[in-house]
Design a protein around this motif. Structure first.
Motif, PDB file in Angstrom:
ATOM      1  N   UNK A  54       1.155  -1.129   0.282  1.00  0.00           N
ATOM      2  CA  UNK A  54       0.147   0.453   0.077  1.00  0.00           C
ATOM      3  C   UNK A  54       1.021   1.482   0.179  1.00  0.00           C
ATOM      4  N   UNK A  55       2.099   1.395  -0.118  1.00  0.00           N
ATOM      5  CA  UNK A  55       2.567   2.048  -0.611  1.00  0.00           C
ATOM      6  C   UNK A  55       3.730   3.205   0.506  1.00  0.00           C
ATOM      7  N   UNK A  56       2.723   2.378   1.884  1.00  0.00           N
ATOM      8  CA  UNK A  56       2.615   3.447   3.244  1.00  0.00           C
ATOM      9  C   UNK A  56       3.772   3.127   4.606  1.00  0.00           C
ATOM     10  N   UNK A  57       3.524   1.201   4.449  1.00  0.00           N
ATOM     11  CA  UNK A  57       4.261   0.812   5.764  1.00  0.00           C
ATOM     12  C   UNK A  57       3.031   1.148   6.585  1.00  0.00           C
ATOM     13  N   UNK A  58       1.933   1.281   6.571  1.00  0.00           N
ATOM     14  CA  UNK A  58       0.924   1.440   7.305  1.00  0.00           C
ATOM     15  C   UNK A  58      -0.191   0.760   7.296  1.00  0.00           C
ATOM     16  N   UNK A  59      -0.747   0.502   8.408  1.00  0.00           N
ATOM     17  CA  UNK A  59      -2.155  -0.202   9.294  1.00  0.00           C
ATOM     18  C   UNK A  59      -3.066   1.125   8.592  1.00  0.00           C
ATOM     19  N   UNK A  67      15.757  -1.592   5.659  1.00  0.00           N
ATOM     20  CA  UNK A  67      15.673  -2.297   6.844  1.00  0.00           C
ATOM     21  C   UNK A  67      14.520  -3.048   6.664  1.00  0.00           C
ATOM     22  N   UNK A  68      13.529  -3.149   6.007  1.00  0.00           N
ATOM     23  CA  UNK A  68      13.227  -3.802   5.313  1.00  0.00           C
ATOM     24  C   UNK A  68      13.241  -4.972   3.891  1.00  0.00           C
ATOM     25  N   UNK A  69      13.862  -3.284   3.118  1.00  0.00           N
ATOM     26  CA  UNK A  69      15.036  -4.696   1.441  1.00  0.00           C
ATOM     27  C   UNK A  69      16.279  -4.490   1.703  1.00  0.00           C
ATOM     28  N   UNK A  70      16.620  -4.905   3.201  1.00  0.00           N
ATOM     29  CA  UNK A  70      18.388  -5.030   2.954  1.00  0.00           C
ATOM     30  C   UNK A  70      19.172  -4.609   1.493  1.00  0.00           C
ATOM     31  N   UNK A  99      -0.226  -8.694  -5.719  1.00  0.00           N
ATOM     32  CA  UNK A  99      -0.476  -8.939  -6.917  1.00  0.00           C
ATOM     33  C   UNK A  99       0.464  -8.316  -8.028  1.00  0.00           C
ATOM     34  N   UNK A 100      -0.019  -6.850  -7.588  1.00  0.00           N
ATOM     35  CA  UNK A 100       0.615  -5.723  -8.171  1.00  0.00           C
ATOM     36  C   UNK A 100       2.717  -6.008  -7.775  1.00  0.00           C
ATOM     37  N   UNK A 101       2.290  -6.407  -6.289  1.00  0.00           N
ATOM     38  CA  UNK A 101       3.704  -5.875  -5.608  1.00  0.00           C
ATOM     39  C   UNK A 101       4.386  -7.315  -5.883  1.00  0.00           C
ATOM     40  N   UNK A 144       4.908  -3.616  10.539  1.00  0.00           N
ATOM     41  CA  UNK A 144       5.805  -3.312  11.377  1.00  0.00           C
ATOM     42  C   UNK A 144       6.135  -5.485  11.111  1.00  0.00           C
ATOM     43  N   UNK A 145       5.170  -5.516   9.775  1.00  0.00           N
ATOM     44  CA  UNK A 145       4.993  -6.312   9.592  1.00  0.00           C
ATOM     45  C   UNK A 145       5.503  -6.989   8.197  1.00  0.00           C
ATOM     46  N   UNK A 146       6.470  -8.311   7.956  1.00  0.00           N
ATOM     47  CA  UNK A 146       7.332  -8.390   6.717  1.00  0.00           C
ATOM     48  C   UNK A 146       6.444  -8.455   5.680  1.00  0.00           C
ATOM     49  N   UNK A 147       6.787  -6.715   4.543  1.00  0.00           N
ATOM     50  CA  UNK A 147       6.125  -6.869   3.281  1.00  0.00           C
ATOM     51  C   UNK A 147       6.096  -8.303   2.835  1.00  0.00           C
ATOM     52  N   UNK A 148       4.697  -8.469   2.193  1.00  0.00           N
ATOM     53  CA  UNK A 148       3.938  -9.812   1.222  1.00  0.00           C
ATOM     54  C   UNK A 148       4.694 -10.811   2.214  1.00  0.00           C
ATOM     55  N   UNK A 149       4.473 -11.188   3.286  1.00  0.00           N
ATOM     56  CA  UNK A 149       4.403 -12.544   4.080  1.00  0.00           C
ATOM     57  C   UNK A 149       3.520 -13.281   4.459  1.00  0.00           C
ATOM     58  N   UNK A 150       3.481 -14.377   4.904  1.00  0.00           N
ATOM     59  CA  UNK A 150       2.032 -14.636   4.593  1.00  0.00           C
ATOM     60  C   UNK A 150       1.033 -13.525   5.383  1.00  0.00           C
ATOM     61  N   UNK A 151       2.136 -13.105   7.076  1.00  0.00           N
ATOM     62  CA  UNK A 151       0.895 -12.287   7.681  1.00  0.00           C
ATOM     63  C   UNK A 151       0.363 -11.026   7.361  1.00  0.00           C
ATOM     64  N   UNK A 152       1.023 -10.478   5.523  1.00  0.00           N
ATOM     65  CA  UNK A 152       1.305  -9.611   5.476  1.00  0.00           C
ATOM     66  C   UNK A 152      -0.042 -10.240   4.660  1.00  0.00           C
TER      67      UNK A 152
END
Length: 404
Positions: free
Chosen positions: A141-146, A210-213, A180-182, A154-162
């Protein structure tokens, strides 16, 4: 690179649309004005603005609808994930240019062009630069924001939790489409060795890395600031505590209203948005000035004691804070955004948590005329005038381009 002769600036819109689009347009105009380069503006949507038409830049505007403006929702769904036509059109342009004499600089791509423009540059072998305005490199969603829970994610982007998390500002199906776009975007961008990343603030860079090192070829170039003739405003003589921005949850206008009410000061809200009527009804003590143009805001600043920037999310590099600092107006900013890069605690403003009591306490400290006099003087003197220069911005980008 033998000799830089051409720059292709890529963005979703061919006009001033706000935020990153404004920086893209400023960039096109600045390079056309301050360099001898052949300047190309490659844009997905919109009739070119008058400023572009009156510049010497060559404008390639595809005339495509953006995602929200596309009446064919299936077409919008598919092209939002990958707009093959946009990539082909960019390749057509690049085929007329020599790659050893050209750089491509991408500003925005998520609303019209899609990641196809990155693929085009990679296939053609052009050195490509991306100004990272938001957090789409990592977050769907481009913001790292819920947006549902109104808090930083703080979820890992594109993880199952995400994937399971309903965090989208619209609805969960929209979130799944973004994922899907991501996934498509990640497959295109992540391993492009010709891609250089330009961050616009140290705080933003920290949160993304820290999310995409794995990101390499990193640079820092702050966005230019549109500041007119500078004259210090004597903030200690004023009483208004001001909010400037969109009235939506992640921007924190509700926090501003609660804090100024608790502190018992005169609050002024400049901006519009979905929370406007709700906030007006709940806080009759606050002045809601609506949307204001640049001249009107400058008039308001003459009565401003402090700007409060109460955002609840990271932001990219908010320009509102340095734009008012140029005139000596101290700021109170929350500790979760890139605005902290412009604050030296207790010298030109204060950094507080997103807790209403903490913000109200800072406002109460700002009631002290002696303290505000010190902050206002420091704010004016500490402002870097070079940053307001288009030429400064162009020169810094040229240094980055010529490093490779």
């Amino acid at each position: 690179m033998k000799e830089l002769k051409n720059i292709v600036i890529v963005c979703d819109y061919a006009f001033f649309e706000g935020g990153a689009a404004n920086v893209a347009m400023q960039s096109v105009l600045a390079f056309a004005k301050h360099t001898d380069l052949n300047v190309y503006c490659f844009a997905g949507s919109g009739e070119p603005c008058e400023e572009l038409k009156n510049s010497r830049a060559k404008v390639i505007a595809l005339g495509m609808p953006d995602l929200l403006g596309n009446k064919n929702r299936i077409d919008a769904f598919l092209k939002g994930i990958y707009n093959k036509k946009a990539g082909e059109e960019l390749k057509n342009l690049l085929s007329t240019l020599k790659k050893e004499e050209t750089v491509v600089h991408i500003h925005t791509w998520t609303k019209v062009l899609s990641s196809s423009v990155f693929k085009a540059c990679e296939e053609m072998g052009f050195n490509t630069y991306l100004t990272v305005h938001e957090y789409f490199l990592a977050c769907p969603n481009g913001a790292c924001f819920n947006y549902v829970e109104q808090k930083i994610c703080e979820l890992d982007p594109m993880s199952m939790s995400c994937l399971k998390c309903n965090c989208d500002a619209r609805n969960y199906p929209q979130k799944l489409w973004r994922c899907v776009r991501q996934a498509k975007q990640n497959s295109v961008i992540r391993h492009n060795e010709n891609l250089n990343y330009i961050f616009i603030s140290p705080y933003q860079e920290k949160q993304l890395l820290r999310r995409i090192p794995e990101v390499t070829h990193k640079h820092l170039v702050k966005n230019p600031i549109n500041v007119g003739e500078r004259k210090q405003i004597e903030a200690e003589k004023n009483s208004d505590f001001v909010y400037i921005g969109r009235l939506s949850g992640e921007k924190g206008p509700q926090l501003f209203c609660e804090a100024v009410t608790k502190a018992g000061v005169h609050g002024v809200v400049i901006g519009k948005g979905i929370l406007e009527e709700e906030l007006k009804s709940k806080y009759p003590n606050i002045e809601f000035a609506g949307w204001q143009n640049k001249e009107q805001i400058n008039e308001r600043l003459q009565k401003t004691r402090a700007l409060i920037f109460p955002t609840l999310w990271y932001e990219g590099s908010p320009l509102t804070v340095p734009e008012v600092q140029a005139y000596g107006i101290p700021c109170i900013v929350t500790n979760c955004s890139s605005a902290i890069d412009d604050i030296v605690q207790g010298e030109n403003g204060e950094i507080v948590s997103t807790n209403v009591d903490d913000m109200a306490a800072a406002i109460n400290r700002f009631k002290n005329d002696e303290y505000i006099t010190k902050l206002s003087r420091n704010t004016y003197q500490m402002f870097d005038e070079k940053r307001g220069s288009e030429k400064w911005y162009v020169d810094n980008l040229m240094k980055v381009y010529l490093e490779r």
